[in-house]
Design an enzyme around this catalytic site. Structure first.
Site, PDB file in Angstrom:
ATOM      1  N   LYS A  44     -51.124 -26.267  -8.241  1.00 62.69           N
ATOM      2  CA  LYS A  44     -49.728 -26.460  -7.837  1.00 62.69           C
ATOM      3  C   LYS A  44     -49.123 -25.107  -7.480  1.00 62.69           C
ATOM      4  CE  LYS A  44     -45.484 -28.019  -7.467  1.00 62.69           C
ATOM      5  NZ  LYS A  44     -45.078 -28.863  -6.313  1.00 62.69           N
ATOM      6  N   ASN A 128     -47.700 -20.319  -0.027  1.00 66.36           N
ATOM      7  CA  ASN A 128     -46.989 -21.476   0.515  1.00 66.36           C
ATOM      8  C   ASN A 128     -45.691 -21.023   1.171  1.00 66.36           C
ATOM      9  OD1 ASN A 128     -45.751 -23.918   0.993  1.00 66.36           O
ATOM     10  ND2 ASN A 128     -45.708 -24.593  -1.142  1.00 66.36           N
ATOM     11  N   CYS A 131     -42.336 -24.934   1.373  1.00 68.37           N
ATOM     12  CA  CYS A 131     -41.734 -25.929   0.474  1.00 68.37           C
ATOM     13  C   CYS A 131     -40.368 -26.343   1.009  1.00 68.37           C
ATOM     14  CB  CYS A 131     -41.571 -25.394  -0.946  1.00 68.37           C
ATOM     15  SG  CYS A 131     -40.686 -26.613  -1.963  1.00 68.37           S
ATOM     16  N   ASN A 133     -38.131 -28.341  -0.453  1.00 71.64           N
ATOM     17  CA  ASN A 133     -37.335 -29.076  -1.447  1.00 71.64           C
ATOM     18  C   ASN A 133     -36.556 -28.245  -2.448  1.00 71.64           C
ATOM     19  OD1 ASN A 133     -38.333 -31.415  -0.286  1.00 71.64           O
ATOM     20  ND2 ASN A 133     -40.109 -31.462  -1.652  1.00 71.64           N
ATOM     21  N   LYS A 165     -49.923 -21.787   3.742  1.00 73.02           N
ATOM     22  CA  LYS A 165     -49.581 -23.198   3.961  1.00 73.02           C
ATOM     23  C   LYS A 165     -48.378 -23.266   4.872  1.00 73.02           C
ATOM     24  CE  LYS A 165     -49.719 -27.700   2.562  1.00 73.02           C
ATOM     25  NZ  LYS A 165     -49.838 -28.063   1.153  1.00 73.02           N
ATOM     26  N   ASN A 195     -47.717 -28.982   5.572  1.00 73.12           N
ATOM     27  CA  ASN A 195     -46.947 -29.398   4.419  1.00 73.12           C
ATOM     28  C   ASN A 195     -46.201 -30.679   4.808  1.00 73.12           C
ATOM     29  OD1 ASN A 195     -45.413 -29.368   1.960  1.00 73.12           O
ATOM     30  ND2 ASN A 195     -45.609 -27.138   1.921  1.00 73.12           N
ATOM     31  N   GLY A 223     -48.329 -38.756   3.921  1.00 77.29           N
ATOM     32  CA  GLY A 223     -49.087 -39.997   4.092  1.00 77.29           C
ATOM     33  C   GLY A 223     -49.247 -40.390   5.555  1.00 77.29           C
ATOM     34  N   GLY A 251     -51.828 -37.439   6.126  1.00 83.52           N
ATOM     35  CA  GLY A 251     -52.148 -38.778   6.624  1.00 83.52           C
ATOM     36  C   GLY A 251     -53.573 -39.234   6.420  1.00 83.52           C
TER      37      GLY A 251
HETATM   38  O1  RRO Z   1     -42.573 -29.125  -5.197  1.00 84.24           O
HETATM   39  C1  RRO Z   1     -42.193 -29.614  -4.112  1.00 84.24           C
HETATM   40  O2  RRO Z   1     -41.090 -30.191  -3.984  1.00 84.24           O
HETATM   41  C2  RRO Z   1     -42.996 -29.503  -2.900  1.00 84.24           C
HETATM   42  C3  RRO Z   1     -43.573 -28.329  -2.465  1.00 84.24           C
HETATM   43 BR1  RRO Z   1     -43.548 -26.751  -3.441  1.00 84.24          BR
HETATM   44  C4  RRO Z   1     -44.224 -28.299  -1.207  1.00 84.24           C
HETATM   45  O3  RRO Z   1     -44.742 -27.277  -0.737  1.00 84.24           O
HETATM   46  N1  RRO Z   1     -44.267 -29.438  -0.491  1.00 84.24           N
HETATM   47  C5  RRO Z   1     -43.716 -30.589  -0.936  1.00 84.24           C
HETATM   48  O4  RRO Z   1     -43.783 -31.612  -0.238  1.00 84.24           O
HETATM   49  N2  RRO Z   1     -43.084 -30.609  -2.148  1.00 84.24           N
END
Ligand code: RRO
Length: 312
Positions: A44, A128, A131, A133, A165, A195, A223, A251
């Site tokens: 993670k 990464n 992200c 979010n 990423k 991502n 997905g 996907g």
């Molecule tokens: O933890 C997340 O909300 C998350 C991350 Br770090 C990411 O790189 N991609 C994602 O879909 N969720």
């Protein structure tokens, strides 16, 4: 048939592993991946400090198998937990270990990278930049100058081959601009695309309510519904990054989508939503399905068709 591949110089018995974020926050989950049919495993995304992440519900599969939405908010144990795991890892195991880092600032990424470099372990770092979010933290992958500046600092620190990423891109000019940046860094060995497709909104018809709680219901989509965006990104970067590799993600629900990712140029294939829904036993199913497709088509190795998608 031979499903093996090599990423950043590391051998994988088969092309499949988890998409970072899925089944990899805790040691028990990583152990399950080690015991599964996967060819590798990635942790993670880590931040400098432990994070609880966003309030729940924060992940849901969407109806009819079209995919998933998540706004996890980077819940993780803090980088020292993954550094500790990497120190204890048995590198005689057939599976190489990938470590995902997602600092909330360049300074945090520098501190984490320095700690891993200091430890001098044979794991592979993946930074990464995508992200979607964390409230108030835009995806670095959409600020190409900031990504370039981050790589200018991190690539020389990491020294060894590493990966990044990327978020999905939707414009040819962006493929060109990102590829020009990636090509500046010799030890940037691979890009992982994609991502989740950031900031979708899923709404329940009956209750007229957003499905997930964080960010007014906005979250990253994954997905089957992102397959074609993923294939385009894999192929766009495969064409633009000679001498580098692409890991395809997005996907993949069966051997068919995995075959298409490789045809688009993927050197390995990661699986997120389907792994979350089915669990690590999925790896044996998908290997069997990819093997059957290759046998039917007469391919003996993934190299024989990697990147060989035909155009009209
Ligand atoms: O933890 C997340 O909300 C998350 C991350 Br770090 C990411 O790189 N991609 C994602 O879909 N969720």
């Amino acid at each position: 048939v031979d499903l093996s591949t090599t990423i950043a110089g590391a051998h994988l018995d088969n092309v499949f592993f988890n998409a970072s974020g899925v089944w990899c926050q805790h040691e028990e989950e990583l152990q399950a991946l080690l015991e599964s049919g996967s060819g590798s495993l990635i942790t993670k995304s880590a931040t400098y400090e432990h994070r609880e992440g966003n309030p729940s519900p924060r992940y849901l599969p969407l109806p009819s198998g079209i995919g998933s939405i998540n706004s996890m908010g980077l819940p993780n144990e803090g980088y020292e937990y993954y550094l500790n795991y990497a120190r204890k890892f048995d590198y005689t195991h057939a599976k190489p270990l990938f470590i995902s880092l997602s600092g909330l600032s360049l300074a945090d990424n520098v501190k984490m990278v320095e700690a891993f470099v200091q430890a001098n372990l044979p794991c592979i770092l993946e930074v990464n930049f995508s992200c979607p979010n964390v409230p108030g933290k835009p995806q670095l992958g959409y600020d190409i100058d900031a990504m370039d500046a981050a790589l200018a600092t991190l690539a020389p620190l990491i020294k060894k081959p590493f990966g990044i990423k990327l978020p999905p891109y939707f414009d040819i000019a962006h493929f060109d601009q990102v590829a020009a940046v990636v090509n500046k860094y010799d030890n940037l060995a691979y890009v992982t695309c994609i991502n989740s497709v950031g900031n979708g909104l899923a709404i329940d018809l009956d209750t007229e309510t957003a499905l997930i709680k964080p960010k007014d219901g906005f979250g990253g989509l994954g997905g089957l519904m992102v397959l074609n965006t993923a294939l385009a990104n894999v192929n766009a970067f495969y064409r633009r990054l000679p001498g580098k590799q692409v890991i395809g993600v997005g996907g993949v629900v069966s051997g068919k989508e995995a075959f298409l990712h490789i045809l688009a140029g993927a050197s390995a294939v990661q699986i997120g939503t389907q792994l979350k829904e089915e669990g690590p036993a999925m790896f044996d199913r998908i290997k069997k399905e990819l093997t059957e497709i290759m046998e039917k088509k007469g391919y003996k190795s993934v190299e024989e068709f990697r990147g060989k998608v035909k155009t009209l």
